[in-house]
Motif scaffolding. Sequence first.
Motif, PDB file in Angstrom:
ATOM      1  N   ASP A 116       0.829  -1.213   0.000  1.00  0.00           N
ATOM      2  CA  ASP A 116       0.000   0.000   0.000  1.00  0.00           C
ATOM      3  C   ASP A 116       0.861   1.261   0.000  1.00  0.00           C
ATOM      4  OD1 ASP A 116      -2.211  -1.687   0.091  1.00  0.00           O
ATOM      5  OD2 ASP A 116      -2.577  -1.347   2.232  1.00  0.00           O
ATOM      6  N   ALA A 117       1.884   1.281   0.831  1.00  0.00           N
ATOM      7  CA  ALA A 117       2.760   2.450   0.902  1.00  0.00           C
ATOM      8  C   ALA A 117       3.485   2.681  -0.418  1.00  0.00           C
ATOM      9  CB  ALA A 117       3.760   2.291   2.046  1.00  0.00           C
ATOM     10  N   TRP A 118       4.076   1.632  -0.981  1.00  0.00           N
ATOM     11  CA  TRP A 118       4.809   1.781  -2.238  1.00  0.00           C
ATOM     12  C   TRP A 118       3.883   2.223  -3.372  1.00  0.00           C
ATOM     13  CZ3 TRP A 118       9.966   0.454  -3.999  1.00  0.00           C
ATOM     14  CH2 TRP A 118      10.872   0.298  -2.940  1.00  0.00           C
ATOM     15  N   ASN A 119       2.660   1.757  -3.379  1.00  0.00           N
ATOM     16  CA  ASN A 119       1.728   2.180  -4.429  1.00  0.00           C
ATOM     17  C   ASN A 119       1.292   3.631  -4.269  1.00  0.00           C
ATOM     18  OD1 ASN A 119       1.590   0.044  -6.295  1.00  0.00           O
ATOM     19  ND2 ASN A 119       0.312  -1.133  -4.899  1.00  0.00           N
ATOM     20  N   PRO A 156       7.703   9.096  -1.603  1.00  0.00           N
ATOM     21  CA  PRO A 156       8.994   8.729  -1.014  1.00  0.00           C
ATOM     22  C   PRO A 156       9.086   9.041   0.480  1.00  0.00           C
ATOM     23  CG  PRO A 156       9.321   9.876  -3.075  1.00  0.00           C
ATOM     24  CD  PRO A 156       7.860  10.000  -2.750  1.00  0.00           C
ATOM     25  N   GLY A 157       8.490  10.129   0.911  1.00  0.00           N
ATOM     26  CA  GLY A 157       8.514  10.464   2.328  1.00  0.00           C
ATOM     27  C   GLY A 157       7.783   9.437   3.164  1.00  0.00           C
ATOM     28  N   ARG A 158       6.600   9.067   2.734  1.00  0.00           N
ATOM     29  CA  ARG A 158       5.807   8.057   3.450  1.00  0.00           C
ATOM     30  C   ARG A 158       6.524   6.715   3.477  1.00  0.00           C
ATOM     31  NH1 ARG A 158       0.024   5.481   1.432  1.00  0.00           N
ATOM     32  NH2 ARG A 158      -0.016   3.822   2.989  1.00  0.00           N
ATOM     33  N   VAL A 159       6.993   6.279   2.320  1.00  0.00           N
ATOM     34  CA  VAL A 159       7.639   4.969   2.226  1.00  0.00           C
ATOM     35  C   VAL A 159       8.916   4.921   3.060  1.00  0.00           C
ATOM     36  CG1 VAL A 159       8.739   3.326   0.646  1.00  0.00           C
ATOM     37  CG2 VAL A 159       6.611   4.472  -0.019  1.00  0.00           C
ATOM     38  N   SER A 160       9.712   5.967   3.010  1.00  0.00           N
ATOM     39  CA  SER A 160      10.996   5.951   3.714  1.00  0.00           C
ATOM     40  C   SER A 160      10.834   5.850   5.229  1.00  0.00           C
ATOM     41  CB  SER A 160      11.831   7.180   3.344  1.00  0.00           C
ATOM     42  OG  SER A 160      11.233   8.361   3.843  1.00  0.00           O
ATOM     43  N   LEU A 161       9.693   6.248   5.770  1.00  0.00           N
ATOM     44  CA  LEU A 161       9.475   6.171   7.215  1.00  0.00           C
ATOM     45  C   LEU A 161       9.355   4.740   7.724  1.00  0.00           C
ATOM     46  CD1 LEU A 161       7.047   9.159   7.800  1.00  0.00           C
ATOM     47  CD2 LEU A 161       9.512   9.031   8.295  1.00  0.00           C
ATOM     48  N   ALA A 162       9.191   3.778   6.836  1.00  0.00           N
ATOM     49  CA  ALA A 162       9.125   2.369   7.235  1.00  0.00           C
ATOM     50  C   ALA A 162      10.514   1.779   7.468  1.00  0.00           C
ATOM     51  CB  ALA A 162       8.404   1.554   6.170  1.00  0.00           C
ATOM     52  N   GLU A 188      19.875  -0.543   5.594  1.00  0.00           N
ATOM     53  CA  GLU A 188      20.817  -0.974   4.549  1.00  0.00           C
ATOM     54  C   GLU A 188      20.016  -1.626   3.427  1.00  0.00           C
ATOM     55  OE1 GLU A 188      23.589  -4.804   4.566  1.00  0.00           O
ATOM     56  OE2 GLU A 188      24.202  -3.293   6.051  1.00  0.00           O
ATOM     57  N   TRP A 189      20.256  -1.172   2.210  1.00  0.00           N
ATOM     58  CA  TRP A 189      19.542  -1.700   1.046  1.00  0.00           C
ATOM     59  C   TRP A 189      20.510  -2.210  -0.003  1.00  0.00           C
ATOM     60  CZ3 TRP A 189      15.110   1.106  -1.841  1.00  0.00           C
ATOM     61  CH2 TRP A 189      14.001   1.265  -1.006  1.00  0.00           C
ATOM     62  N   ARG A 190      20.073  -3.254  -0.705  1.00  0.00           N
ATOM     63  CA  ARG A 190      20.632  -3.596  -2.011  1.00  0.00           C
ATOM     64  C   ARG A 190      19.440  -3.672  -2.926  1.00  0.00           C
ATOM     65  NH1 ARG A 190      20.686  -7.670  -5.275  1.00  0.00           N
ATOM     66  NH2 ARG A 190      20.253  -9.278  -3.743  1.00  0.00           N
ATOM     67  N   ASN A 191      19.445  -2.868  -3.964  1.00  0.00           N
ATOM     68  CA  ASN A 191      18.374  -2.830  -4.951  1.00  0.00           C
ATOM     69  C   ASN A 191      19.039  -2.974  -6.322  1.00  0.00           C
ATOM     70  OD1 ASN A 191      15.312  -1.876  -5.037  1.00  0.00           O
ATOM     71  ND2 ASN A 191      16.349  -1.095  -6.871  1.00  0.00           N
ATOM     72  N   ARG A 192      18.911  -4.154  -6.900  1.00  0.00           N
ATOM     73  CA  ARG A 192      19.668  -4.482  -8.113  1.00  0.00           C
ATOM     74  C   ARG A 192      21.154  -4.313  -7.813  1.00  0.00           C
ATOM     75  NH1 ARG A 192      15.007  -1.922 -10.539  1.00  0.00           N
ATOM     76  NH2 ARG A 192      14.051  -3.319 -12.061  1.00  0.00           N
ATOM     77  N   ASP A 193      21.806  -3.376  -8.502  1.00  0.00           N
ATOM     78  CA  ASP A 193      23.239  -3.141  -8.283  1.00  0.00           C
ATOM     79  C   ASP A 193      23.494  -1.849  -7.514  1.00  0.00           C
ATOM     80  OD1 ASP A 193      22.488  -1.368 -10.248  1.00  0.00           O
ATOM     81  OD2 ASP A 193      24.140  -1.831 -11.602  1.00  0.00           O
ATOM     82  N   THR A 194      22.458  -1.327  -6.870  1.00  0.00           N
ATOM     83  CA  THR A 194      22.568  -0.101  -6.091  1.00  0.00           C
ATOM     84  C   THR A 194      22.551  -0.440  -4.607  1.00  0.00           C
ATOM     85  OG1 THR A 194      21.420   1.146  -7.821  1.00  0.00           O
ATOM     86  CG2 THR A 194      21.470   2.123  -5.624  1.00  0.00           C
ATOM     87  N   PHE A 195      23.495   0.131  -3.879  1.00  0.00           N
ATOM     88  CA  PHE A 195      23.592  -0.075  -2.439  1.00  0.00           C
ATOM     89  C   PHE A 195      23.323   1.254  -1.751  1.00  0.00           C
ATOM     90  CE2 PHE A 195      25.907  -3.398  -4.477  1.00  0.00           C
ATOM     91  CZ  PHE A 195      25.686  -4.514  -3.689  1.00  0.00           C
ATOM     92  N   LEU A 196      22.388   1.254  -0.808  1.00  0.00           N
ATOM     93  CA  LEU A 196      21.996   2.467  -0.110  1.00  0.00           C
ATOM     94  C   LEU A 196      22.135   2.271   1.384  1.00  0.00           C
ATOM     95  CD1 LEU A 196      18.666   3.052  -2.076  1.00  0.00           C
ATOM     96  CD2 LEU A 196      20.844   4.191  -2.491  1.00  0.00           C
ATOM     97  N   ASN A 197      22.419   3.360   2.066  1.00  0.00           N
ATOM     98  CA  ASN A 197      22.522   3.330   3.523  1.00  0.00           C
ATOM     99  C   ASN A 197      21.787   4.528   4.100  1.00  0.00           C
ATOM    100  OD1 ASN A 197      24.384   1.042   4.243  1.00  0.00           O
ATOM    101  ND2 ASN A 197      25.591   2.105   2.680  1.00  0.00           N
ATOM    102  N   ILE A 229      17.522   6.451   0.892  1.00  0.00           N
ATOM    103  CA  ILE A 229      16.344   5.725   0.413  1.00  0.00           C
ATOM    104  C   ILE A 229      15.322   6.700  -0.149  1.00  0.00           C
ATOM    105  CG2 ILE A 229      14.349   4.353   1.169  1.00  0.00           C
ATOM    106  CD1 ILE A 229      16.366   3.012   3.203  1.00  0.00           C
ATOM    107  N   ARG A 230      15.057   7.781   0.573  1.00  0.00           N
ATOM    108  CA  ARG A 230      14.095   8.784   0.105  1.00  0.00           C
ATOM    109  C   ARG A 230      14.528   9.363  -1.253  1.00  0.00           C
ATOM    110  NH1 ARG A 230      13.896  12.149   4.360  1.00  0.00           N
ATOM    111  NH2 ARG A 230      12.201  10.961   5.287  1.00  0.00           N
ATOM    112  N   ALA A 231      15.801   9.706  -1.381  1.00  0.00           N
ATOM    113  CA  ALA A 231      16.311  10.270  -2.639  1.00  0.00           C
ATOM    114  C   ALA A 231      16.192   9.250  -3.771  1.00  0.00           C
ATOM    115  CB  ALA A 231      17.760  10.718  -2.462  1.00  0.00           C
TER     116      ALA A 231
END
Length: 134
Positions: free
Chosen positions: A22-25, A29-35, A41-50, A55-57
Amino acid sequence: MTKLVPPFTAETARAKVQAAEDAWNSRDPGRVSLAYSENSEWRNRDTFLNGREEIRAFLTEKWAREIDYKLKKEYWAHTDNRIAVRFEYESRDENGQWRRSYGNEMWEFDEDGLMRRRYASINDLPIEEKDRRL
């Protein structure tokens, strides 16, 4: 409503997956990032986020280029503080090319129910608009 924090039951894990869908749909970005925890720490395909700010950006950029984004998540399994899901989503680019992206995510949560780790393996398939199913 039951607070969606570990340890998860089958019911709360499924509710956590639905809340994420529901949030992603919302494509907010502000709402989703609060979860996610502040140091998530993320890995999304070949992108690594911290961290929540990265995540919001990332999500802001993602939804600027993935037009008419629509996502479906499906609960796969869980343990005390982890949930596995499969997902698919459809979107089109600025040239009108539709694609379906699908894959698996592994989530790990902190004691407050915020996601501290998200590992996503994602594949993309160009599709015709007539072949959309979401």
